[in-house]
Design an enzyme around this catalytic site. Structure first.
Site, PDB file in Angstrom:
ATOM      1  N   GLY A  11      48.685  41.042 -22.878  1.00  0.00           N
ATOM      2  CA  GLY A  11      47.377  42.166 -23.112  1.00  0.00           C
ATOM      3  C   GLY A  11      46.211  41.078 -23.289  1.00  0.00           C
ATOM      4  CE1 TYR A 145      47.482  51.028 -31.555  1.00  0.00           C
ATOM      5  CE2 TYR A 145      46.200  51.708 -33.569  1.00  0.00           C
ATOM      6  CZ  TYR A 145      46.620  50.496 -32.753  1.00  0.00           C
ATOM      7  OH  TYR A 145      46.115  49.040 -32.788  1.00  0.00           O
TER       8      TYR A 145
END
Length: 325
Positions: A11, A145
């Site tokens: 990422g 999340y």
């Protein structure tokens, strides 16, 4: 770290990764830090050090890269954030959880030295204290999340206790940076507001003016990450994820710091679905264990952050304007 150690960052093109890769390369040398992301390889992505396209859901590809490049440390940053996560809950769960388990399994199998994984204040829910929310406060998150983050904390602790893997983690608050756009989180307004202040002189905020949330300027967040990873293992008492505090403010207070430097700036408010997520989170964080265990202390307040953000973004927009001529 010695010269034979190699860091892999997943990422790497995200909000945290953009800054953390840069800091890691400054500290350990550009060839010792391998940036990876789902994006295709381009000359720009390779300009400051090695970059590889990597889908972290592909465990074989992750394992092969780890072995081929003699990776010793992984900083796993790939994730779907809070607001975007609610648009596709099952897909977000798959990415956030399967990617973490892939990293933990590869790290265990290859006997890696350290893993860093970011958690979030999203692990807290409406039942947690609104002010000075403590390390051991109730974690009943309302978003996929947050659910994935609290589950990830348990997995990190499990791999440490069962396999001795040196996994370390921080519960980041909302992060503010001039180097990369925010990535679909509930605290994104605190990044976009600076861009709009310079581009148009006005901003319509998707949270109400009194919504107070924990925040942190990216230089502090990066420094905290490096300090945590450098701390002696015997000092690390929390193997889930550390609370981390920096700033706490609401949109009206942040806007006031901008108006102080840009007097014509105007803000309006039109709360959307992200307001409900923000309402479930604490307004400030108690990070006593981080202070005690590895001497954490933030350097920026909201005023110094605003000055720095506006200065850097103004320089960026000026440079872009010159290039377009």
């Amino acid at each position: 770290m010695n010269l034979k150690e190699t860091i892999l960052v997943t990422g790497a093109c995200g909000q945290i990764g953009t800054e953390l890769v840069k800091a890691l390369r400054q500290k350990y040398g550009k060839d010792s830090v391998i940036a990876t992301d789902i994006r295709e390889v381009t000359e720009a992505l390779c300009s400051d050090g090695p970059y590889f396209k990597l889908d972290v859901l592909d465990k074989y590809a992750l394992e092969k890269l780890t072995i081929d490049l003699h990776v010793t440390h992984i900083y796993h940053l790939a994730a779907v954030l809070s607001a975007n996560g609610e648009k596709n809950p099952l897909g977000s769960w798959d990415l956030n959880m399967k990617s973490l388990l892939n990293v933990l399994e590869v790290a265990r199998a290859e006997n890696l030295k350290q893993v860093f994984w970011p958690s979030s204040i999203a692990v807290f829910g409406p039942d947690a204290p609104k002010e000075l929310c403590g390390q051991d406060a109730s974690t009943l998150p309302t978003t996929v999340y947050g659910i994935s983050k609290i589950a990830g904390e348990h997995w990190c602790r499990y791999y440490n206790e069962q396999y001795g893997l040196d996994v370390r983690s921080i519960r980041y608050p909302g992060l503010i940076s001039y180097s990369a756009q925010a990535g679909g989180g509930t605290t994104d307004y605190a990044v976009d507001i600076y861009h709009q202040a310079l581009k148009s002189g006005r901003y319509q905020c998707f949270l109400s003016e009194e919504t107070r949330l924990p925040m942190m300027y990216m230089p502090d967040a990066v420094r905290a990450t490096l300090e945590l990873m450098d701390a002696p293992s015997e000092n690390i008492t929390i193997r889930g994820s550390y609370n981390l505090a920096g700033l706490s403010f609401n949109p009206a207070e942040l806007a006031a710091t901008i108006t102080n430097q840009l007097p014509d700036f105007k803000i309006t408010y039109q709360p959307d679905a992200r307001q409900q997520i923000a309402n479930s989170w604490p307004g400030s964080i108690d990070d006593t264990p981080a202070k005690t265990d590895w001497n954490w202390k933030p350097e920026y307040d909201v005023y110094s952050m605003t000055t720095d953000m506006l200065q850097h973004l103004a320089e960026t927009y000026h440079a872009e304007a010159l290039q377009s001529k």
